[in-house]
Design a protein around this motif. Structure first.
Motif, PDB file in Angstrom:
ATOM      1  N   ALA A  54       4.854   9.553  -9.977  1.00 12.88           N
ATOM      2  CA  ALA A  54       4.662   9.221 -11.392  1.00 12.88           C
ATOM      3  C   ALA A  54       4.504  10.443 -12.285  1.00 12.88           C
ATOM      4  O   ALA A  54       4.637  10.335 -13.505  1.00 12.88           O
ATOM      5  N   THR A  55       4.190  11.597 -11.708  1.00 11.37           N
ATOM      6  CA  THR A  55       4.008  12.813 -12.512  1.00 11.37           C
ATOM      7  C   THR A  55       5.277  13.660 -12.568  1.00 11.37           C
ATOM      8  O   THR A  55       5.251  14.770 -13.098  1.00 11.37           O
ATOM      9  N   SER A  56       6.383  13.141 -12.050  1.00 14.10           N
ATOM     10  CA  SER A  56       7.630  13.900 -12.016  1.00 14.10           C
ATOM     11  C   SER A  56       8.491  13.575 -13.233  1.00 14.10           C
ATOM     12  O   SER A  56       8.720  12.404 -13.541  1.00 14.10           O
ATOM     13  N   PRO A  57       9.019  14.610 -13.919  1.00 13.93           N
ATOM     14  CA  PRO A  57       9.909  14.361 -15.050  1.00 13.93           C
ATOM     15  C   PRO A  57      11.362  14.223 -14.636  1.00 13.93           C
ATOM     16  O   PRO A  57      12.229  14.053 -15.484  1.00 13.93           O
ATOM     17  N   TYR A  58      11.626  14.293 -13.334  1.00 10.40           N
ATOM     18  CA  TYR A  58      12.999  14.399 -12.871  1.00 10.40           C
ATOM     19  C   TYR A  58      13.698  13.043 -12.795  1.00 10.40           C
ATOM     20  O   TYR A  58      13.104  11.980 -12.961  1.00 10.40           O
ATOM     21  N   TYR A  59      14.971  13.115 -12.503  1.00  9.37           N
ATOM     22  CA  TYR A  59      15.878  11.980 -12.478  1.00  9.37           C
ATOM     23  C   TYR A  59      15.382  10.878 -11.539  1.00  9.37           C
ATOM     24  O   TYR A  59      15.010  11.127 -10.415  1.00  9.37           O
ATOM     25  N   ARG A  60      15.399   9.644 -12.032  1.00 12.16           N
ATOM     26  CA  ARG A  60      15.048   8.435 -11.270  1.00 12.16           C
ATOM     27  C   ARG A  60      13.610   8.453 -10.754  1.00 12.16           C
ATOM     28  O   ARG A  60      13.293   7.805  -9.749  1.00 12.16           O
ATOM     29  N   SER A  61      12.729   9.146 -11.409  1.00 14.44           N
ATOM     30  CA  SER A  61      11.326   9.151 -11.000  1.00 14.44           C
ATOM     31  C   SER A  61      10.611   7.925 -11.565  1.00 14.44           C
ATOM     32  O   SER A  61      11.119   7.232 -12.449  1.00 14.44           O
ATOM     33  N   VAL A  62       9.418   7.681 -11.054  1.00 16.90           N
ATOM     34  CA  VAL A  62       8.602   6.568 -11.521  1.00 16.90           C
ATOM     35  C   VAL A  62       8.282   6.758 -13.001  1.00 16.90           C
ATOM     36  O   VAL A  62       7.945   7.857 -13.443  1.00 16.90           O
ATOM     37  N   THR A  63       8.373   5.696 -13.760  1.00 14.81           N
ATOM     38  CA  THR A  63       8.234   5.774 -15.210  1.00 14.81           C
ATOM     39  C   THR A  63       6.897   5.209 -15.678  1.00 14.81           C
ATOM     40  O   THR A  63       6.157   4.579 -14.914  1.00 14.81           O
ATOM     41  N   ALA A  64       6.634   5.409 -16.956  1.00 14.76           N
ATOM     42  CA  ALA A  64       5.433   4.825 -17.556  1.00 14.76           C
ATOM     43  C   ALA A  64       5.472   3.305 -17.488  1.00 14.76           C
ATOM     44  O   ALA A  64       4.436   2.645 -17.328  1.00 14.76           O
ATOM     45  N   SER A  65       6.673   2.730 -17.610  1.00 14.23           N
ATOM     46  CA  SER A  65       6.796   1.274 -17.538  1.00 14.23           C
ATOM     47  C   SER A  65       6.470   0.752 -16.147  1.00 14.23           C
ATOM     48  O   SER A  65       5.912  -0.340 -15.997  1.00 14.23           O
ATOM     49  N   ASP A  66       6.818   1.511 -15.109  1.00 17.20           N
ATOM     50  CA  ASP A  66       6.480   1.111 -13.744  1.00 17.20           C
ATOM     51  C   ASP A  66       4.969   1.048 -13.550  1.00 17.20           C
ATOM     52  O   ASP A  66       4.440   0.109 -12.952  1.00 17.20           O
ATOM     53  N   ILE A  67       4.283   2.068 -14.066  1.00 15.58           N
ATOM     54  CA  ILE A  67       2.821   2.091 -13.945  1.00 15.58           C
ATOM     55  C   ILE A  67       2.195   0.985 -14.788  1.00 15.58           C
ATOM     56  O   ILE A  67       1.231   0.333 -14.376  1.00 15.58           O
ATOM     57  N   ALA A  68       2.752   0.746 -15.977  1.00 17.50           N
ATOM     58  CA  ALA A  68       2.243  -0.333 -16.827  1.00 17.50           C
ATOM     59  C   ALA A  68       2.388  -1.688 -16.136  1.00 17.50           C
ATOM     60  O   ALA A  68       1.511  -2.556 -16.226  1.00 17.50           O
ATOM     61  N   ARG A  69       3.501  -1.875 -15.435  1.00 20.27           N
ATOM     62  CA  ARG A  69       3.719  -3.135 -14.710  1.00 20.27           C
ATOM     63  C   ARG A  69       2.713  -3.286 -13.576  1.00 20.27           C
ATOM     64  O   ARG A  69       2.177  -4.377 -13.333  1.00 20.27           O
ATOM     65  N   LEU A  70       2.453  -2.193 -12.874  1.00 18.13           N
ATOM     66  CA  LEU A  70       1.462  -2.217 -11.789  1.00 18.13           C
ATOM     67  C   LEU A  70       0.091  -2.618 -12.321  1.00 18.13           C
ATOM     68  O   LEU A  70      -0.625  -3.425 -11.710  1.00 18.13           O
ATOM     69  N   LEU A  71      -0.271  -2.076 -13.482  1.00 19.24           N
ATOM     70  CA  LEU A  71      -1.566  -2.407 -14.081  1.00 19.24           C
ATOM     71  C   LEU A  71      -1.589  -3.851 -14.574  1.00 19.24           C
ATOM     72  O   LEU A  71      -2.599  -4.547 -14.456  1.00 19.24           O
ATOM     73  N   ARG A  72      -0.478  -4.287 -15.147  1.00 15.57           N
ATOM     74  CA  ARG A  72      -0.414  -5.643 -15.698  1.00 15.57           C
ATOM     75  C   ARG A  72      -0.587  -6.697 -14.612  1.00 15.57           C
ATOM     76  O   ARG A  72      -1.202  -7.737 -14.828  1.00 15.57           O
ATOM     77  N   HIS A  73      -0.024  -6.428 -13.425  1.00 13.45           N
ATOM     78  CA  HIS A  73      -0.094  -7.386 -12.325  1.00 13.45           C
ATOM     79  C   HIS A  73      -1.304  -7.169 -11.423  1.00 13.45           C
ATOM     80  O   HIS A  73      -1.583  -8.002 -10.563  1.00 13.45           O
ATOM     81  N   GLY A  74      -1.995  -6.060 -11.606  1.00 12.98           N
ATOM     82  CA  GLY A  74      -3.062  -5.748 -10.671  1.00 12.98           C
ATOM     83  C   GLY A  74      -2.515  -5.465  -9.289  1.00 12.98           C
ATOM     84  O   GLY A  74      -3.155  -5.739  -8.269  1.00 12.98           O
ATOM     85  N   GLY A  75      -1.326  -4.910  -9.230  1.00  8.80           N
ATOM     86  CA  GLY A  75      -0.622  -4.651  -7.961  1.00  8.80           C
ATOM     87  C   GLY A  75       0.812  -5.106  -8.118  1.00  8.80           C
ATOM     88  O   GLY A  75       1.541  -4.606  -8.981  1.00  8.80           O
ATOM     89  N   ASP A  82       0.842  -1.207   0.000  1.00 11.16           N
ATOM     90  CA  ASP A  82       0.000   0.000   0.000  1.00 11.16           C
ATOM     91  C   ASP A  82       0.869   1.246   0.000  1.00 11.16           C
ATOM     92  O   ASP A  82       0.638   2.197  -0.767  1.00 11.16           O
ATOM     93  N   ALA A  83       1.881   1.262   0.875  1.00  7.60           N
ATOM     94  CA  ALA A  83       2.773   2.423   0.954  1.00  7.60           C
ATOM     95  C   ALA A  83       3.569   2.591  -0.332  1.00  7.60           C
ATOM     96  O   ALA A  83       3.805   3.713  -0.800  1.00  7.60           O
ATOM     97  N   LEU A  84       3.965   1.474  -0.922  1.00  8.88           N
ATOM     98  CA  LEU A  84       4.746   1.532  -2.159  1.00  8.88           C
ATOM     99  C   LEU A  84       3.919   2.087  -3.316  1.00  8.88           C
ATOM    100  O   LEU A  84       4.386   2.925  -4.097  1.00  8.88           O
ATOM    101  N   ILE A  85       2.679   1.634  -3.433  1.00 11.05           N
ATOM    102  CA  ILE A  85       1.810   2.146  -4.487  1.00 11.05           C
ATOM    103  C   ILE A  85       1.542   3.631  -4.295  1.00 11.05           C
ATOM    104  O   ILE A  85       1.534   4.415  -5.260  1.00 11.05           O
ATOM    105  N   GLU A  86       1.328   4.042  -3.051  1.00 10.01           N
ATOM    106  CA  GLU A  86       1.089   5.464  -2.776  1.00 10.01           C
ATOM    107  C   GLU A  86       2.278   6.308  -3.219  1.00 10.01           C
ATOM    108  O   GLU A  86       2.124   7.357  -3.848  1.00 10.01           O
ATOM    109  N   HIS A  87       3.483   5.827  -2.915  1.00 14.22           N
ATOM    110  CA  HIS A  87       4.689   6.552  -3.343  1.00 14.22           C
ATOM    111  C   HIS A  87       4.789   6.592  -4.866  1.00 14.22           C
ATOM    112  O   HIS A  87       5.120   7.633  -5.449  1.00 14.22           O
ATOM    113  N   LEU A 110       2.432   6.497  -7.134  1.00 17.38           N
ATOM    114  CA  LEU A 110       1.452   7.411  -7.723  1.00 17.38           C
ATOM    115  C   LEU A 110       1.838   8.869  -7.506  1.00 17.38           C
ATOM    116  O   LEU A 110       1.583   9.723  -8.352  1.00 17.38           O
ATOM    117  N   GLN A 111       2.454   9.158  -6.365  1.00 17.62           N
ATOM    118  CA  GLN A 111       2.897  10.530  -6.108  1.00 17.62           C
ATOM    119  C   GLN A 111       4.058  10.923  -7.005  1.00 17.62           C
ATOM    120  O   GLN A 111       4.167  12.062  -7.447  1.00 17.62           O
TER     121      GLN A 111
END
Length: 525
Positions: free
Chosen positions: A218-239, A208-213, A215-216
């Motif tokens: 995922a909208t950052s363009p900066y270095y080492r931020s969450v990527t589109a592939s990370d979100i795609a993986r979350l959706l693919r696995h349903g978590g 839960d804490a990891l998903i919250e982080h 999502l927060q």
């Protein structure tokens, strides 16, 4: 309840039974025991190397090297000739030099200094542009003062739109230096990810804490931020994956391929993974990706150097074009001045020395314009040669990829865009050379033809931006058509078509058809 991708293509009734069974198990088991069982990682033959990261963080294997490459690739594409040169040296040199050049803690010092040199490049600075116009204006002042309205006072802003396209646009892009080139998830994907977060909330406090982080961030363009592939993986696995798939399973291979697709798109991070379920797949993907990347080192270096060379030549061609336009304008003013005084009374004419000077100034303007045409033509030829080298190297890389049965272009990483930049730069240099030659011809022309040729030269000078963008888009389309790796849908592995299960007709209908067949009279012979 999250759905396993192994259930895809199965019948609806089986999926419903499985969901009910899993739900009943979850309700009947205590939370602590459930977490311990679900996240128990099976014994793996893949050896996960020791790691300095805390056990609740994903392993760091290969992540920093991938970030270094992609952040230097960003600098390569957004920089001027000096920044491109330094970025190319770092990208084609030892990993240690690349790490120093892209170190965020060290403010990316080598790249930052190169950016300053580009900013202060004399021919592109506003100060030099102003000085150039003042020089043309001073050379024209005598003819304006004595031309009685037949001659213009101020030279046009020849380089303004060119500066807007090159210098101003480049300075806007400098803000990207320090980013890693990752793709950001779309709003639609983020909305779906929020729905997944709501669905799985409360099943595991750590996830839960990891998903919250995620999502927060995922909208950052900066270095080492969450990527589109990370979100795609979350959706693919349903978590998150509950356990590591068997290494000989299709699910294991799909995750490995998905990681390589993501890394080839500069979504360089290792997956967020509290229980390190993904570690064996990360190790496998890392070994395969590094082999793929290393196999194309030579053509990738050739392509990068082609981009640097072509960018340097287009700057030379641009400078020559602007100067030739100024000399053509000056020649046109002198020709109009001479035409004006050819029909005036001798009593009002300027002194003979002014006419003598006008002849000298006209010859000098024509000579300078011709010299600039030669410089632009040489730069254009050099830019085309560089682009051709880049294109040849790209085909070499494709041959290597075909032999290894990997996607074309993926192992080139940032260099695939370098081919586009090199070819677009060559097209821009050619457009500049054409405008420069037309300006030179305008300077050599008679007063009757000078105005038309001068106007054509100005029109041609505006084609640089259009040619650059047209050829860049054309090359991108050609790469896609050839089967090159595209980052349009980051994080998505190549899909295996689901096994088609023949649809069985309802029993009653089948019986009816059988009966009708039995009753149907046999054809007479």
């Amino acid at each position: 309840m999250r759905r396993s991708i192994l259930l895809r293509g199965r019948r609806r009734a089986i999926r419903a039974d499985l969901r009910r069974g899993l739900a009943g198990t979850a309700l009947a088991t205590s939370s602590a025991v459930f977490v311990g069982l679900v996240h128990a990682v099976p014994v793996s033959a893949v050896e996960v190397p020791p790691d300095n990261e805390p056990p609740y963080r994903p392993i760091s294997l290969g992540e920093q090297a991938r970030l270094d490459r992609c952040s230097a690739g960003v600098a390569l594409h957004v920089g001027g000739p000096e920044l491109k040169k330094v970025a190319a040296k770092a990208l084609t040199g030892p990993p240690e030099e690349l790490a120093v050049a892209t170190d965020p803690v060290g403010t990316m010092w080598p790249l930052s200094q190169a950016m300053v040199k580009d900013r202060d490049y004399p021919e592109s600075s506003p100060t030099v542009t102003t000085e150039r116009r003042l020089r043309w204006e001073a050379a024209n002042e005598t003819y304006w003062q004595t031309g009685w309205g037949s001659v213009e006072k101020d030279p046009p802003q020849f380089g303004s739109d060119i500066a807007a396209f090159t210098l101003s646009a480049q300075r806007d892009l400098w803000a990207k230096i320090g980013t890693d080139g990752h793709a950001m998830a779309s709003k639609t994907s983020l909305d779906r990810a929020k729905a997944v977060a709501a669905e799985v909330k409360g099943k595991d406090i750590h996830n839960d804490a990891l998903i919250e982080h995620m999502l927060q961030d995922a909208t950052s363009p900066y270095y080492r931020s969450v990527t589109a592939s990370d979100i795609a993986r979350l959706l693919r696995h349903g978590g998150f994956l509950a356990q590591t798939p068997a290494e000989d399973s299709a699910e294991f291979r799909m995750e490995v391929e998905a990681l390589k697709v993501a890394w080839g798109s500069c979504d360089s991070r290792n997956p967020d993974d509290f229980y390190r379920v993904m570690s064996p797949m990360v190790v496998t993907a890392h070994m395969e990706w590094e082999a793929e990347y290393a196999a194309q080192a030579k053509p990738r270096a050739d392509i990068v150097n082609a981009e640097v060379a072509a960018a340097n030549e287009v700057r030379k061609a641009t400078d020559a074009m602007i100067e030739s336009l100024g000399q053509a304008w000056l020649a046109d003013q002198i020709l109009k001045w001479q035409k004006y005084w050819a029909g005036q009374k001798a009593t009002t004419r300027p002194k003979p020395a002014v006419f003598t000077q006008a002849t000298k100034d006209l010859a000098a303007a024509r000579t300078r314009a011709a010299d600039q045409a030669k410089l632009a033509a040489s730069a254009s030829a050099a830019a085309k040669a560089a682009a051709d080298k880049g294109n040849t190297a790209q085909h070499v890389a494709w041959t290597i990829a075909d032999g290894a049965k990997t996607p074309r272009g993926r192992g080139l990483l940032f260099a695939q865009q370098s081919v586009q930049v090199a070819k677009a730069s060559a097209a821009a240099a050619e457009a500049a050379a054409k405008a420069t030659l037309t300006a030179s011809n305008a300077a050599k022309a008679t007063v009757a033809d000078s105005k038309a040729l001068y106007g054509l030269a100005q029109t041609q000078s505006h084609a640089m931006k259009a040619e650059f963008r047209r050829v860049a888009a054309q090359e991108a389309a050609a790469q896609a058509k050839s089967g090159g790796h595209r980052r349009g849908r980051p994080g998505k592995p190549p899909r295996t078509p689901p096994r088609r299960i023949p649809r069985r007709r309802p029993l009653r209908r089948r019986r009816r058809r059988l009966v009708s067949r039995r009753r149907r009279p046999r054809p007479s012979v």
